[in-house]
Design a protein around this motif. Structure first.
Motif, PDB file in Angstrom:
ATOM      1  N   THR A  78       4.985  -2.731  14.382  1.00 30.45           N
ATOM      2  CA  THR A  78       4.715  -1.370  14.855  1.00 30.45           C
ATOM      3  C   THR A  78       4.028  -0.510  13.798  1.00 30.45           C
ATOM      4  OG1 THR A  78       6.952  -0.715  14.222  1.00 30.45           O
ATOM      5  CG2 THR A  78       6.610  -1.351  16.522  1.00 30.45           C
ATOM      6  N   SER A  79       4.046  -0.929  12.529  1.00 34.31           N
ATOM      7  CA  SER A  79       3.339  -0.168  11.495  1.00 34.31           C
ATOM      8  C   SER A  79       1.823  -0.287  11.660  1.00 34.31           C
ATOM      9  CB  SER A  79       3.762  -0.629  10.102  1.00 34.31           C
ATOM     10  OG  SER A  79       3.297  -1.934   9.855  1.00 34.31           O
ATOM     11  N   SER A  80       1.385  -1.236  12.481  1.00 29.79           N
ATOM     12  CA  SER A  80      -0.044  -1.373  12.761  1.00 29.79           C
ATOM     13  C   SER A  80      -0.590  -0.125  13.439  1.00 29.79           C
ATOM     14  CB  SER A  80      -0.297  -2.574  13.668  1.00 29.79           C
ATOM     15  OG  SER A  80       0.187  -3.745  13.084  1.00 29.79           O
ATOM     16  N   LEU A  81       0.247   0.528  14.217  1.00 34.15           N
ATOM     17  CA  LEU A  81      -0.152   1.765  14.889  1.00 34.15           C
ATOM     18  C   LEU A  81      -0.454   2.856  13.865  1.00 34.15           C
ATOM     19  CD1 LEU A  81      -0.489   2.622  17.825  1.00 34.15           C
ATOM     20  CD2 LEU A  81       1.816   3.519  17.752  1.00 34.15           C
ATOM     21  N   LEU A 111      -6.735  -0.503   6.370  1.00 27.08           N
ATOM     22  CA  LEU A 111      -6.059  -1.456   7.247  1.00 27.08           C
ATOM     23  C   LEU A 111      -5.583  -2.684   6.485  1.00 27.08           C
ATOM     24  CD1 LEU A 111      -8.546  -1.407  10.266  1.00 27.08           C
ATOM     25  CD2 LEU A 111      -6.340  -0.246  10.115  1.00 27.08           C
ATOM     26  N   ARG A 112      -6.376  -3.086   5.492  1.00 24.43           N
ATOM     27  CA  ARG A 112      -6.095  -4.344   4.795  1.00 24.43           C
ATOM     28  C   ARG A 112      -5.146  -4.199   3.615  1.00 24.43           C
ATOM     29  NH1 ARG A 112     -12.221  -6.289   5.229  1.00 24.43           N
ATOM     30  NH2 ARG A 112     -12.109  -7.009   7.378  1.00 24.43           N
ATOM     31  N   LEU A 113      -5.184  -3.064   2.933  1.00 25.14           N
ATOM     32  CA  LEU A 113      -4.374  -2.882   1.728  1.00 25.14           C
ATOM     33  C   LEU A 113      -3.253  -1.881   1.995  1.00 25.14           C
ATOM     34  CD1 LEU A 113      -7.341  -2.624  -0.797  1.00 25.14           C
ATOM     35  CD2 LEU A 113      -5.921  -4.619  -0.347  1.00 25.14           C
ATOM     36  N   ASP A 114      -2.099  -2.152   1.402  1.00 23.59           N
ATOM     37  CA  ASP A 114      -0.941  -1.306   1.668  1.00 23.59           C
ATOM     38  C   ASP A 114      -0.840  -0.093   0.750  1.00 23.59           C
ATOM     39  OD1 ASP A 114       0.030  -2.785   3.787  1.00 23.59           O
ATOM     40  OD2 ASP A 114       1.177  -4.127   2.488  1.00 23.59           O
ATOM     41  N   ASP A 115      -1.402  -0.168  -0.454  1.00 23.60           N
ATOM     42  CA  ASP A 115      -1.177   0.910  -1.416  1.00 23.60           C
ATOM     43  C   ASP A 115      -2.349   1.894  -1.506  1.00 23.60           C
ATOM     44  OD1 ASP A 115      -2.867  -0.894  -2.612  1.00 23.60           O
ATOM     45  OD2 ASP A 115      -2.099  -0.527  -4.634  1.00 23.60           O
ATOM     46  N   LEU A 116      -3.088   2.072  -0.416  1.00 22.79           N
ATOM     47  CA  LEU A 116      -4.165   3.064  -0.390  1.00 22.79           C
ATOM     48  C   LEU A 116      -3.696   4.309   0.347  1.00 22.79           C
ATOM     49  CD1 LEU A 116      -7.444   1.081   0.348  1.00 22.79           C
ATOM     50  CD2 LEU A 116      -6.604   1.950  -1.814  1.00 22.79           C
ATOM     51  N   TYR A 117      -4.088   5.458  -0.199  1.00 22.93           N
ATOM     52  CA  TYR A 117      -3.673   6.730   0.367  1.00 22.93           C
ATOM     53  C   TYR A 117      -4.872   7.664   0.461  1.00 22.93           C
ATOM     54  CZ  TYR A 117       0.797   4.856  -1.119  1.00 22.93           C
ATOM     55  OH  TYR A 117       1.873   4.036  -1.307  1.00 22.93           O
TER      56      TYR A 117
END
Length: 138
Positions: free
Chosen positions: A13-16, A39-45
């Motif tokens: 659900t985090s894809s949303l 979408l691909r990297l988790d640590d981008l803000y």
């Protein structure tokens, strides 16, 4: 308006939320390939602020501050992006930053120095030092 929802094929659900971040980044003016990185990297803000949040400026003073951040032909902006590994969008008097938390902090400090009137040469020197430290760390 964009509507997104999950289906039975959605594994997480985090894809949303990632999809909403992608659309938001694209709408703020980031290049599509930079928005896809969210979408691909988790640590981008993404961080956004107004030039007037840093210093209350009006009229020509505000225009000059924005011009100092952009630089001639975008040179200053590209130097900050390359030294801190971030992406910067300057939209009117708003500045949007995309990157990791520590990289955004370095870019924001450089941009704030420029807004407050620091000479670009001094900011370049500081950015060079920051880039050296980051290269030593990785």
């Amino acid at each position: 308006s964009v509507e997104m929802k999950t289906s039975r094929h959605t594994p997480d659900t985090s894809s949303l939320q990632k999809g909403a971040d992608f659309v938001g980044a694209f709408m703020l003016g980031f290049e599509p390939q930079d928005a896809v990185a969210l979408l691909r990297l988790d640590d981008l803000y993404i961080e956004s602020f107004k030039v007037t949040d840093v210093k209350i400026l009006r009229g020509d003073h505000l225009s000059r501050a924005i011009g100092r951040v952009a630089g001639q032909d975008g040179k200053t902006r590209f130097a900050i992006e390359n030294a801190t590994r971030t992406r910067i969008v300057i939209a009117d008097s708003r500045i949007h930053l995309l990157g990791s938390y520590t990289n955004i902090r370095g870019a924001r400090n450089a941009i704030c120095d420029l807004i407050l009137g620091a000479p670009p040469g001094k900011v370049y020197n500081n950015m060079r030092n920051v880039a050296k430290r980051m290269n030593e760390r990785y």
